[in-house]
Design an enzyme around this catalytic site. Structure first.
Site, PDB file in Angstrom:
ATOM      1  CG  HIS A   1      -0.296   0.365   2.481  1.00 23.17           C
ATOM      2  ND1 HIS A   1       0.358  -0.557   3.239  1.00 23.17           N
ATOM      3  CD2 HIS A   1      -0.165   1.543   3.127  1.00 23.17           C
ATOM      4  CE1 HIS A   1       0.863   0.036   4.304  1.00 23.17           C
ATOM      5  NE2 HIS A   1       0.558   1.312   4.264  1.00 23.17           N
TER       6      HIS A   1
HETATM    7  C1  UD1 Z   1      -2.399   5.538   5.323  1.00 18.01           C
HETATM    8  C2  UD1 Z   1      -1.167   6.062   6.051  1.00 18.01           C
HETATM    9  C3  UD1 Z   1      -0.130   4.949   6.160  1.00 18.01           C
HETATM   10  C4  UD1 Z   1      -0.737   3.699   6.778  1.00 18.01           C
HETATM   11  C5  UD1 Z   1      -1.936   3.292   5.946  1.00 18.01           C
HETATM   12  C6  UD1 Z   1      -2.600   2.052   6.478  1.00 18.01           C
HETATM   13  C7  UD1 Z   1      -0.615   8.427   5.736  1.00 18.01           C
HETATM   14  C8  UD1 Z   1       0.257   9.376   5.043  1.00 18.01           C
HETATM   15  N1  UD1 Z   1      -0.526   7.148   5.323  1.00 18.01           N
HETATM   16  O1  UD1 Z   1      -2.035   5.269   3.983  1.00 18.01           O
HETATM   17  O2  UD1 Z   1       0.927   5.401   6.986  1.00 18.01           O
HETATM   18  O3  UD1 Z   1       0.228   2.676   6.772  1.00 18.01           O
HETATM   19  O4  UD1 Z   1      -2.880   4.370   5.956  1.00 18.01           O
HETATM   20  O5  UD1 Z   1      -3.526   1.576   5.523  1.00 18.01           O
HETATM   21  O6  UD1 Z   1      -1.356   8.817   6.604  1.00 18.01           O
HETATM   22  N2  UD1 Z   1      -9.033   4.698   0.282  1.00 18.01           N
HETATM   23  C9  UD1 Z   1     -10.277   4.109   0.118  1.00 18.01           C
HETATM   24  N3  UD1 Z   1     -10.970   3.782   1.233  1.00 18.01           N
HETATM   25  C10 UD1 Z   1     -10.501   4.002   2.489  1.00 18.01           C
HETATM   26  C11 UD1 Z   1      -9.232   4.595   2.636  1.00 18.01           C
HETATM   27  C12 UD1 Z   1      -8.513   4.927   1.533  1.00 18.01           C
HETATM   28  O7  UD1 Z   1     -10.737   3.893  -0.984  1.00 18.01           O
HETATM   29  O8  UD1 Z   1     -11.212   3.651   3.454  1.00 18.01           O
HETATM   30  C13 UD1 Z   1      -8.240   5.009  -0.908  1.00 18.01           C
HETATM   31  C14 UD1 Z   1      -8.416   6.374  -1.459  1.00 18.01           C
HETATM   32  O9  UD1 Z   1      -8.560   6.277  -2.825  1.00 18.01           O
HETATM   33  C15 UD1 Z   1      -7.119   7.092  -1.126  1.00 18.01           C
HETATM   34  C16 UD1 Z   1      -6.132   5.969  -0.968  1.00 18.01           C
HETATM   35  O10 UD1 Z   1      -6.873   4.815  -0.616  1.00 18.01           O
HETATM   36  O11 UD1 Z   1      -6.743   7.974  -2.118  1.00 18.01           O
HETATM   37  C17 UD1 Z   1      -5.106   6.242   0.094  1.00 18.01           C
HETATM   38  O12 UD1 Z   1      -5.676   6.471   1.365  1.00 18.01           O
HETATM   39  P1  UD1 Z   1      -4.926   7.363   2.467  1.00 18.01           P
HETATM   40  O13 UD1 Z   1      -5.660   7.281   3.727  1.00 18.01           O
HETATM   41  O14 UD1 Z   1      -4.627   8.709   1.946  1.00 18.01           O
HETATM   42  O15 UD1 Z   1      -3.524   6.670   2.661  1.00 18.01           O
HETATM   43  P2  UD1 Z   1      -3.119   5.158   2.823  1.00 18.01           P
HETATM   44  O16 UD1 Z   1      -2.431   4.797   1.574  1.00 18.01           O
HETATM   45  O17 UD1 Z   1      -4.232   4.275   3.291  1.00 18.01           O
END
Ligand code: UD1
Length: 354
Positions: free
Chosen positions: A203
């Site tokens: 991820h």
């Molecule tokens: C975040 C944390 C990371 C942690 C990870 C655990 C930061 C910078 N990163 O990364 O340290 O290890 O969480 O998973 O805070 N999305 C969904 N549904 C959700 C959540 C996210 O579809 O419930 C998608 C969205 O398209 C989004 C992408 O995942 O753009 C990334 O989500 P985001 O929360 O920004 O960061 P993570 O990659 O999950």
């Protein structure tokens, strides 16, 4: 004491699960969920399985660019903190929710405690590294999971309010393993034979948002004659699609939805090896004595590498293939993450604050 605890992502829900209950025995805890993670499989399922108290505030921030996401959280958290006027603000891990919580609190001159403090990958291209460094520097209390973390803080001049307590994730794993053994049917349902399959999770933006790295990892999997179970983080799913890589997923790789905690424990425990770029899963693999192949060039959990249970391979196809076939230790010499009582130590230290 009135404590505001701030969570927002899947790993933070796991980290707060037991400490939250422990703190509520003596204190008033207000739980704030930023909504950084919002899908059922990334958030709600953890509340249900781990019996986490319902959030008092759900900020519903959702996904977006880092500056926007952190800024929105900062503004909303400031309002909550001004209203609640806690004596302590508790933050977990290294996500944007951690940073926003710590920053909002510190600017209001509230006391900040950081659980999982002192971790360093020494790689400032990782958003998490920036979040960690800033959070530690504006926290009054740093609860460190490892001795290395204490030393990292000391090197940066942070020596007061630093406590080595062990890892709260170990507490949660120990407490839930029996429940997982009884309740989870994931391995039976998928027809998995013990130690006869691999698990992979990806991820990190450095892997997901980079065609060459993502393709290299996928191609490595196609070269091994093993069943690989691949629970897909939403970010990874999105980029596999964007890069047209879904068609390149080989037959031996089974893509599945993100799993809840209890199923994930069983899946990991039964695996021959785990491939991951997650911080939490590197630790959990070690805790369950499963060899880990880390798809990064560095790690905060250096002890797992030093003990031989974890290897860093980046996204190098040949290295991945080599380590999938390589021997790993079979016995552990001690436990790097404490005794499973980190939550008790943290609660005791907080209880003694004045
Ligand atoms: C975040 C944390 C990371 C942690 C990870 C655990 C930061 C910078 N990163 O990364 O340290 O290890 O969480 O998973 O805070 N999305 C969904 N549904 C959700 C959540 C996210 O579809 O419930 C998608 C969205 O398209 C989004 C992408 O995942 O753009 C990334 O989500 P985001 O929360 O920004 O960061 P993570 O990659 O999950």
């Amino acid at each position: 004491m009135k404590i505001v605890s701030i969570v927002g992502t899947r790993p933070q829900l796991i980290k707060c699960a037991l400490l939250s209950h422990e703190l509520r025995k003596e204190h008033e805890e207000i739980l704030v969920h930023t909504g950084q993670h919002y899908d059922h499989t990334m958030s709600e399922i953890f509340f249900e399985e781990l019996l986490i108290p319902r959030p008092d505030y759900s900020l519903n921030i959702g996904s977006g660019p880092h500056g926007w996401q952190t800024g929105e959280m900062l503004a909303k958290l400031e309002s909550v903190l001004q209203l609640e006027k806690p004596e302590l603000v508790l933050t977990y891990g290294d996500t944007n929710s951690t940073l926003a919580g710590a920053l909002a609190a510190a600017k209001l001159q509230l006391r900040v405690a950081h659980v999982e403090a002192g971790l360093r990958s020494f790689d400032r291209t990782m958003p998490e590294e920036i979040n960690r460094v800033i959070t530690d520097h504006i926290s009054s209390l740093c609860f460190c999971p490892t001795v290395t973390a204490v030393m990292n803080l000391s090197r940066e001049g942070i020596i007061t309010g630093v406590h080595y307590v062990g890892d709260v994730m170990y507490d949660v794993l120990l407490q839930n393993m029996k429940i997982s053994n009884n309740k989870s049917r994931i391995c039976q349902m998928m027809g998995l034979k013990r130690k006869d399959y691999l698990v992979i999770t990806i991820h990190r933006p450095s892997n997901t948002d980079n065609f060459d790295r993502l393709a290299s990892i996928i191609d490595a999997l196609s070269m091994v004659a093993k069943l690989v179970i691949f629970p897909l983080h939403p970010r990874t799913k999105k980029f596999l699609d964007v890069y047209g890589l879904l068609d390149r997923i080989p037959r031996n790789v089974k893509l599945i939805e993100p799993l809840g905690y209890l199923d994930m424990l069983q899946l990991m425990k039964g695996a021959e090896k785990i491939l991951t770029d997650s911080g939490g899963i590197q630790k959990e693999a070690y805790m369950m004595s499963v060899p880990c192949i880390t798809l990064r060039d560095n790690t905060e959990w250096v002890e797992t590498v030093e003990e031989g249970w974890n290897v860093l391979v980046g996204a190098d196809k040949d290295r991945i293939i080599e380590e999938i076939g390589a021997p790993f230790p079979t016995k552990k010499t001690g436990n790097l993450f404490g005794n499973g009582d980190a939550r008790l130590k943290i609660a005791k230290i907080i209880g003694e604050l004045n």
